[in-house]
Design an enzyme around this catalytic site. Structure first.
Site, PDB file in Angstrom:
ATOM      1  N   CYS B  80     -10.157  -6.016  -4.148  1.00 52.65           N
ATOM      2  CA  CYS B  80      -9.137  -4.968  -4.313  1.00 52.65           C
ATOM      3  C   CYS B  80      -9.239  -4.184  -5.614  1.00 52.65           C
ATOM      4  CB  CYS B  80      -7.741  -5.569  -4.194  1.00 52.65           C
ATOM      5  SG  CYS B  80      -7.489  -6.381  -2.627  1.00 52.65           S
ATOM      6  N   HIS B 317      -2.905   0.877   1.082  1.00 50.19           N
ATOM      7  CA  HIS B 317      -3.885   0.156   0.252  1.00 50.19           C
ATOM      8  C   HIS B 317      -5.274   0.155   0.901  1.00 50.19           C
ATOM      9  CE1 HIS B 317      -5.689  -2.602  -2.441  1.00 50.19           C
ATOM     10  NE2 HIS B 317      -5.269  -3.731  -1.936  1.00 50.19           N
TER      11      HIS B 317
END
Ligand SMILES: [Zn+2]
Lengths: 106, 368
Positions: B80, B317
């Site tokens: 991430c 995201h």
């Protein structure tokens, strides 16, 4: 398949320890993180303690800690409300794509 | 060491589109060229892509699609926080003099293989991120008395901020009650506590201080960088504190000679509502255990200081794009060009981006 996974598949929870550094290696690996030497495998000292838990669809899951260093997640089966820090023992373990553990109150 | 500035940016609309990753990256590059004055392909010395997609050789592919023949081109994958990792690499090439201008483009597809870290056997069969997030949440509640309502205010604030973000993935306003009554995933986590994976891309252009003015009148300097990896496995974490963020922030503040109280605006990694609370505490914006009240105050005063673009919860995201989109937003903020999202005259901004149950963090300080 690693030794850890193969042993789990046979229902045995083994952990690697470096004989030279006298250190448990976790997550499990065949080499020591300190001296890079080969680890030897032994069964874990049961019981452990309950670090934290929550539940999904009425089924509890938790983090258990063994020998003050090895933390692993698994399912938790309890008759009474769990208490953080209480002793829990491994009631079953196995491997099917991922390690599978179930713990119960001691 | 050359000083390095952000001199251009672009963000595509986050969506659930089923498009090839290189097309998504190309869309952000094309937009960045459209939005950056005086930029030509041969200005660019380095092209870095960031994604968890399994496709190979993406940086040369995107370079060729864009007519760029860079000296340096490669992909950066670190789950991430791939985007900020790629940015730190680009920064280093410019700081060292190996490159003068670098393009960083991040993208992800809605079905990214980067959403679950299969390697981490210490998670047992509970490998999905909702399980570590539940452990963090339960432990924070237990230690600090954090409530479901505190958590819901994070989501309400970030969804509300995202209403003014034209590239957010399905922006929608939610009341605290709606969030607290959203689908229960675990005892400690509801659907609206979570950010959602999506398709999207963002790009930034970095340049040395001497070249920066060619592309913008308001270059934004990257004045501080901190990065820390404490482990790859979740279970080594302290459950109520994010050590990787704490250590990365320490280094970033030291390098930039700033401190938490000097930060005017920040984009932080709210993968789950609990992450925003923990990160606010570990960055030093508020004391341990006080972030719930801190966010409540932001919400009640309509203060957009934290996650003005809506964060991950509000904006979506797309893993490899997230860190780049955060930098893009803070740059816009410091240039006073963030439109309805604009906070009042910010001078110093912060980006915090992290990976894999918070085991690895990047903190950047940006200054106008
Ligand atoms: Zn050793």
């Amino acid at each position: 398949m690693s030794i850890f996974e193969a042993e789990l598949k046979n229902g045995r929870f083994v952990i690697p320890e470096c004989p030279k550094c006298q250190k448990v290696i976790w997550p499990p690996n065949e080499s020591c993180t300190q001296c890079f030497g080969n680890t030897v495998w032994r069964t874990v000292n049961d019981p452990g303690i309950l670090v934290e838990y929550s539940s999904k669809d009425g089924k509890m899951f938790c983090i258990a800690e063994f020998e003050n260093s090895i933390r692993i997640m698994g399912a938790l089966y309890c008759d009474k409300t769990p208490i953080i820090g209480q002793k829990i023992k491994i009631s079953s373990c196995g491997f099917d794509k991922s390690p599978k553990f179930t713990f119960t109150q001691e | 060491m050359n000083k390095v500035a952000v001199v251009g940016y672009s963000d595509t609309k986050f969506s659930s589109d089923d498009i090839p990753i290189e097309s998504s990256m190309f869309a952000a590059v094309k937009l960045l060229f459209e939005q950056t004055p005086n930029l030509a392909q041969n200005d660019i010395d380095a092209v870095l892509t960031s994604t968890n997609d399994n496709k190979k050789y993406l940086s040369p592919i995107v370079s060729e699609m864009s007519g760029i023949t860079p000296k340096i081109s490669h992909n950066v994958e670190n789950l991430c926080n791939s985007g900020t990792n790629a940015t730190v690499s680009a920064f280093s090439y410019i700081a060292s003099g190996l490159a003068d201008v670098a393009l960083v483009v991040g993208a992800e597809r809605f079905d990214s293989p980067g959403q679950v870290l299969q390697w981490d056997d210490s998670r047992g069969e509970f490998k999905h991120p909702i399980f570590w997030a539940s452990m963090f949440t339960k432990a924070h509640k237990r230690k600090f008395g954090t409530t479901d309502e505190h958590l819901a205010y994070v989501s309400a604030k970030n969804h509300r901020n995202a209403l003014d973000n034209p590239t957010a993935y399905s922006p929608k306003k939610y009341t605290v009650e709606e969030i607290m009554n959203s689908k229960k995933l675990t005892d400690d986590l509801r659907l609206l506590d979570c950010s959602r994976p999506c398709t999207g891309s963002s790009a930034i252009l970095l340049a040395s201080e001497k070249t920066a003015k060619k592309f913008t009148d308001i270059p934004v300097l990257i004045s501080g960088i901190g990065q820390k990896t404490t482990s790859a496995s979740f279970t080594k974490n302290d459950l109520t504190s994010i050590e990787s963020t704490r250590l990365a922030a320490h280094d970033a503040f030291l390098m930039s000679k700033t401190s938490p109280e000097k930060i005017d605006v920040a984009e932080i990694h709210d993968a789950f509502t609990i992450c925003e609370l923990m990160v606010l505490e570990d960055l030093g914006f508020t004391q341990k255990g006080k972030a719930g009240q801190f966010v409540l105050d932001l919400y009640n005063t309509n203060n957009k200081k934290i996650n003005p673009r809506g964060g991950l919860i509000g904006a979506g995201h797309p893993l490899g794009a997230t860190g780049i989109a955060q930098i893009s937003e803070i740059t816009r903020q410091l240039q006073g060009k963030s439109g309805k999202k604009q906070t009042e005259n910010p001078k110093i901004g912060l980006v915090q981006n992290m990976s894999a149950a918070a085991t690895s963090s990047t903190v950047l300080i940006l200054e106008s």
